[in-house]
Design a protein around this motif. Structure first.
Motif, PDB file in Angstrom:
ATOM      1  N   LYS A  68       0.877  -1.171   0.000  1.00  0.00           N
ATOM      2  CA  LYS A  68       0.000   0.000   0.000  1.00  0.00           C
ATOM      3  C   LYS A  68       0.912   1.217   0.000  1.00  0.00           C
ATOM      4  O   LYS A  68       1.775   1.338   0.864  1.00  0.00           O
ATOM      5  CB  LYS A  68      -0.900  -0.020   1.234  1.00  0.00           C
ATOM      6  N   ASP A  69       0.738   2.096  -0.979  1.00  0.00           N
ATOM      7  CA  ASP A  69       1.633   3.250  -1.038  1.00  0.00           C
ATOM      8  C   ASP A  69       1.214   4.323  -0.036  1.00  0.00           C
ATOM      9  O   ASP A  69       0.180   4.210   0.635  1.00  0.00           O
ATOM     10  CB  ASP A  69       1.770   3.783  -2.468  1.00  0.00           C
ATOM     11  N   GLY A  70       2.050   5.350   0.074  1.00  0.00           N
ATOM     12  CA  GLY A  70       1.806   6.388   1.060  1.00  0.00           C
ATOM     13  C   GLY A  70       0.494   7.118   0.857  1.00  0.00           C
ATOM     14  O   GLY A  70      -0.209   7.432   1.828  1.00  0.00           O
ATOM     15  N   ILE A  71       0.121   7.393  -0.374  1.00  0.00           N
ATOM     16  CA  ILE A  71      -1.130   8.118  -0.628  1.00  0.00           C
ATOM     17  C   ILE A  71      -2.338   7.258  -0.260  1.00  0.00           C
ATOM     18  O   ILE A  71      -3.285   7.743   0.361  1.00  0.00           O
ATOM     19  CB  ILE A  71      -1.180   8.619  -2.093  1.00  0.00           C
ATOM     20  N   GLU A  72      -2.293   5.970  -0.597  1.00  0.00           N
ATOM     21  CA  GLU A  72      -3.397   5.069  -0.215  1.00  0.00           C
ATOM     22  C   GLU A  72      -3.542   5.010   1.309  1.00  0.00           C
ATOM     23  O   GLU A  72      -4.655   5.051   1.840  1.00  0.00           O
ATOM     24  CB  GLU A  72      -3.147   3.660  -0.762  1.00  0.00           C
ATOM     25  N   ALA A  73      -2.420   4.924   1.999  1.00  0.00           N
ATOM     26  CA  ALA A  73      -2.455   4.883   3.467  1.00  0.00           C
ATOM     27  C   ALA A  73      -3.014   6.193   4.024  1.00  0.00           C
ATOM     28  O   ALA A  73      -3.853   6.192   4.926  1.00  0.00           O
ATOM     29  CB  ALA A  73      -1.060   4.608   4.030  1.00  0.00           C
ATOM     30  N   LEU A  74      -2.563   7.319   3.467  1.00  0.00           N
ATOM     31  CA  LEU A  74      -3.043   8.621   3.947  1.00  0.00           C
ATOM     32  C   LEU A  74      -4.540   8.791   3.711  1.00  0.00           C
ATOM     33  O   LEU A  74      -5.241   9.370   4.547  1.00  0.00           O
ATOM     34  CB  LEU A  74      -2.275   9.753   3.259  1.00  0.00           C
ATOM     35  N   GLN A  75      -5.043   8.288   2.590  1.00  0.00           N
ATOM     36  CA  GLN A  75      -6.491   8.379   2.336  1.00  0.00           C
ATOM     37  C   GLN A  75      -7.259   7.692   3.458  1.00  0.00           C
ATOM     38  O   GLN A  75      -8.255   8.216   3.946  1.00  0.00           O
ATOM     39  CB  GLN A  75      -6.833   7.747   0.983  1.00  0.00           C
ATOM     40  N   GLU A  76      -6.769   6.539   3.873  1.00  0.00           N
ATOM     41  CA  GLU A  76      -7.443   5.809   4.944  1.00  0.00           C
ATOM     42  C   GLU A  76      -7.269   6.509   6.293  1.00  0.00           C
ATOM     43  O   GLU A  76      -8.216   6.635   7.065  1.00  0.00           O
ATOM     44  CB  GLU A  76      -6.904   4.372   5.006  1.00  0.00           C
ATOM     45  N   ILE A  77      -6.059   6.989   6.567  1.00  0.00           N
ATOM     46  CA  ILE A  77      -5.791   7.687   7.833  1.00  0.00           C
ATOM     47  C   ILE A  77      -6.680   8.923   7.955  1.00  0.00           C
ATOM     48  O   ILE A  77      -7.316   9.155   8.984  1.00  0.00           O
ATOM     49  CB  ILE A  77      -4.299   8.093   7.924  1.00  0.00           C
ATOM     50  N   LEU A  78      -6.728   9.723   6.893  1.00  0.00           N
ATOM     51  CA  LEU A  78      -7.444  10.997   6.947  1.00  0.00           C
ATOM     52  C   LEU A  78      -8.964  10.824   6.833  1.00  0.00           C
ATOM     53  O   LEU A  78      -9.701  11.795   6.947  1.00  0.00           O
ATOM     54  CB  LEU A  78      -6.889  11.950   5.891  1.00  0.00           C
ATOM     55  N   ASN A  79      -9.421   9.589   6.667  1.00  0.00           N
ATOM     56  CA  ASN A  79     -10.850   9.291   6.702  1.00  0.00           C
ATOM     57  C   ASN A  79     -11.231   8.451   7.912  1.00  0.00           C
ATOM     58  O   ASN A  79     -12.323   7.899   7.965  1.00  0.00           O
ATOM     59  CB  ASN A  79     -11.270   8.563   5.408  1.00  0.00           C
TER      60      ASN A  79
ATOM     61  N   LEU B  63      -4.091  13.634  13.257  1.00  0.00           N
ATOM     62  CA  LEU B  63      -2.628  13.570  13.312  1.00  0.00           C
ATOM     63  C   LEU B  63      -2.016  14.319  12.131  1.00  0.00           C
ATOM     64  O   LEU B  63      -2.443  14.123  10.991  1.00  0.00           O
ATOM     65  CB  LEU B  63      -2.155  12.112  13.286  1.00  0.00           C
ATOM     66  N   PRO B  64      -1.018  15.167  12.384  1.00  0.00           N
ATOM     67  CA  PRO B  64      -0.371  15.861  11.271  1.00  0.00           C
ATOM     68  C   PRO B  64       0.400  14.867  10.401  1.00  0.00           C
ATOM     69  O   PRO B  64       1.243  14.126  10.898  1.00  0.00           O
ATOM     70  CB  PRO B  64       0.555  16.871  11.935  1.00  0.00           C
ATOM     71  N   CYS B  65       0.084  14.858   9.119  1.00  0.00           N
ATOM     72  CA  CYS B  65       0.695  13.930   8.165  1.00  0.00           C
ATOM     73  C   CYS B  65       1.589  14.688   7.198  1.00  0.00           C
ATOM     74  O   CYS B  65       1.201  15.738   6.677  1.00  0.00           O
ATOM     75  CB  CYS B  65      -0.379  13.177   7.383  1.00  0.00           C
ATOM     76  N   PHE B  66       2.760  14.114   6.963  1.00  0.00           N
ATOM     77  CA  PHE B  66       3.729  14.687   6.035  1.00  0.00           C
ATOM     78  C   PHE B  66       4.145  13.614   5.046  1.00  0.00           C
ATOM     79  O   PHE B  66       4.208  12.439   5.392  1.00  0.00           O
ATOM     80  CB  PHE B  66       4.973  15.171   6.796  1.00  0.00           C
ATOM     81  N   VAL B  67       4.438  14.040   3.822  1.00  0.00           N
ATOM     82  CA  VAL B  67       4.903  13.136   2.784  1.00  0.00           C
ATOM     83  C   VAL B  67       6.295  13.582   2.387  1.00  0.00           C
ATOM     84  O   VAL B  67       6.577  14.780   2.325  1.00  0.00           O
ATOM     85  CB  VAL B  67       3.968  13.191   1.559  1.00  0.00           C
ATOM     86  N   TYR B  68       7.160  12.594   2.126  1.00  0.00           N
ATOM     87  CA  TYR B  68       8.438  12.926   1.505  1.00  0.00           C
ATOM     88  C   TYR B  68       8.709  11.898   0.428  1.00  0.00           C
ATOM     89  O   TYR B  68       8.362  10.733   0.570  1.00  0.00           O
ATOM     90  CB  TYR B  68       9.541  13.081   2.528  1.00  0.00           C
ATOM     91  N   SER B  69       9.243  12.373  -0.675  1.00  0.00           N
ATOM     92  CA  SER B  69       9.393  11.501  -1.825  1.00  0.00           C
ATOM     93  C   SER B  69      10.484  12.016  -2.749  1.00  0.00           C
ATOM     94  O   SER B  69      10.785  13.205  -2.749  1.00  0.00           O
ATOM     95  CB  SER B  69       8.062  11.442  -2.589  1.00  0.00           C
ATOM     96  N   THR B  70      11.041  11.102  -3.538  1.00  0.00           N
ATOM     97  CA  THR B  70      11.975  11.534  -4.588  1.00  0.00           C
ATOM     98  C   THR B  70      11.199  12.086  -5.772  1.00  0.00           C
ATOM     99  O   THR B  70      11.748  12.784  -6.599  1.00  0.00           O
ATOM    100  CB  THR B  70      12.856  10.361  -5.065  1.00  0.00           C
TER     101      THR B  70
ATOM    102  N   GLU C  93      -0.587  17.451  -5.647  1.00  0.00           N
ATOM    103  CA  GLU C  93      -1.978  17.905  -5.678  1.00  0.00           C
ATOM    104  C   GLU C  93      -2.872  16.971  -4.859  1.00  0.00           C
ATOM    105  O   GLU C  93      -3.715  17.427  -4.091  1.00  0.00           O
ATOM    106  CB  GLU C  93      -2.462  17.963  -7.131  1.00  0.00           C
ATOM    107  N   LYS C  94      -2.670  15.662  -5.008  1.00  0.00           N
ATOM    108  CA  LYS C  94      -3.460  14.695  -4.254  1.00  0.00           C
ATOM    109  C   LYS C  94      -3.204  14.858  -2.752  1.00  0.00           C
ATOM    110  O   LYS C  94      -4.135  14.829  -1.950  1.00  0.00           O
ATOM    111  CB  LYS C  94      -3.113  13.262  -4.710  1.00  0.00           C
ATOM    112  N   CYS C  95      -1.942  15.051  -2.380  1.00  0.00           N
ATOM    113  CA  CYS C  95      -1.592  15.250  -0.966  1.00  0.00           C
ATOM    114  C   CYS C  95      -2.239  16.523  -0.423  1.00  0.00           C
ATOM    115  O   CYS C  95      -2.747  16.541   0.701  1.00  0.00           O
ATOM    116  CB  CYS C  95      -0.073  15.295  -0.795  1.00  0.00           C
ATOM    117  N   ASP C  96      -2.222  17.585  -1.213  1.00  0.00           N
ATOM    118  CA  ASP C  96      -2.865  18.834  -0.798  1.00  0.00           C
ATOM    119  C   ASP C  96      -4.370  18.621  -0.593  1.00  0.00           C
ATOM    120  O   ASP C  96      -4.943  19.110   0.387  1.00  0.00           O
ATOM    121  CB  ASP C  96      -2.633  19.943  -1.833  1.00  0.00           C
TER     122      ASP C  96
END
Length: 138
Positions: free
Chosen positions: A64-75, A82-89, A97-100
């Motif tokens: 499960k990638d970070g965005i999929e996990a964040l969708q579940e966390i933020l719902n 919880l404050p969520c941050f993403v870091y990526s290459t 845009e999706k993270c925003d």
């Protein structure tokens, strides 16, 4: 501040460097590490585990990638605060845009130097401290 951060990172070398950067920072007293979004969600849902103060996730991970996990966390009511941050290459504008849209606090680009990694805890602290100050105002 004595913050607990959980980091989701599947690259062993990056995980070592980012964990070391947070362990060096006196404002983070606990650093937990998981290797993908599925483990992150399992950790957050486990009542035996301490709830972290901050979440930092990579985007591109197995299962499960970070965005999929964040969708579940933020719902999920119990943890969506919880404050969520993403870091990526990746500098893919669609990811940012999706993270925003999800309400991620910051989209950080993975640095190429150890010094750059040491800036990540500082950047996260600035944002978290600002939010705490805003919440505490009468």
């Amino acid at each position: 501040m004595n913050l607990h951060i959980i980091i989701a990172e599947d690259d062993i070398d990056d995980a070592d460097i980012i964990c070391a950067a947070f362990n060096k920072n006196p404002h983070f007293n606990k650093v937990s590490l998981v290797t993908n979004g599925e483990e992150l969600l399992n950790y957050l849902k486990d009542p035996a585990k301490d709830t972290p103060d901050v979440i930092l996730t990579d985007i591109n991970m197995p299962l499960k990638d970070g965005i999929e996990a964040l969708q579940e966390i933020l719902n999920t009511d119990e943890i969506k605060h919880l404050p969520c941050f993403v870091y990526s290459t990746s500098i893919n504008p669609a990811y940012k845009e999706k993270c925003d849209q999800l309400g991620v606090k910051a989209y950080l680009i993975k640095p190429y130097s150890i010094e750059g990694f040491e800036e990540i805890p500082k950047n996260i602290l600035k944002i978290v401290e600002t939010e705490i100050a805003v919440c505490e105002k009468p």
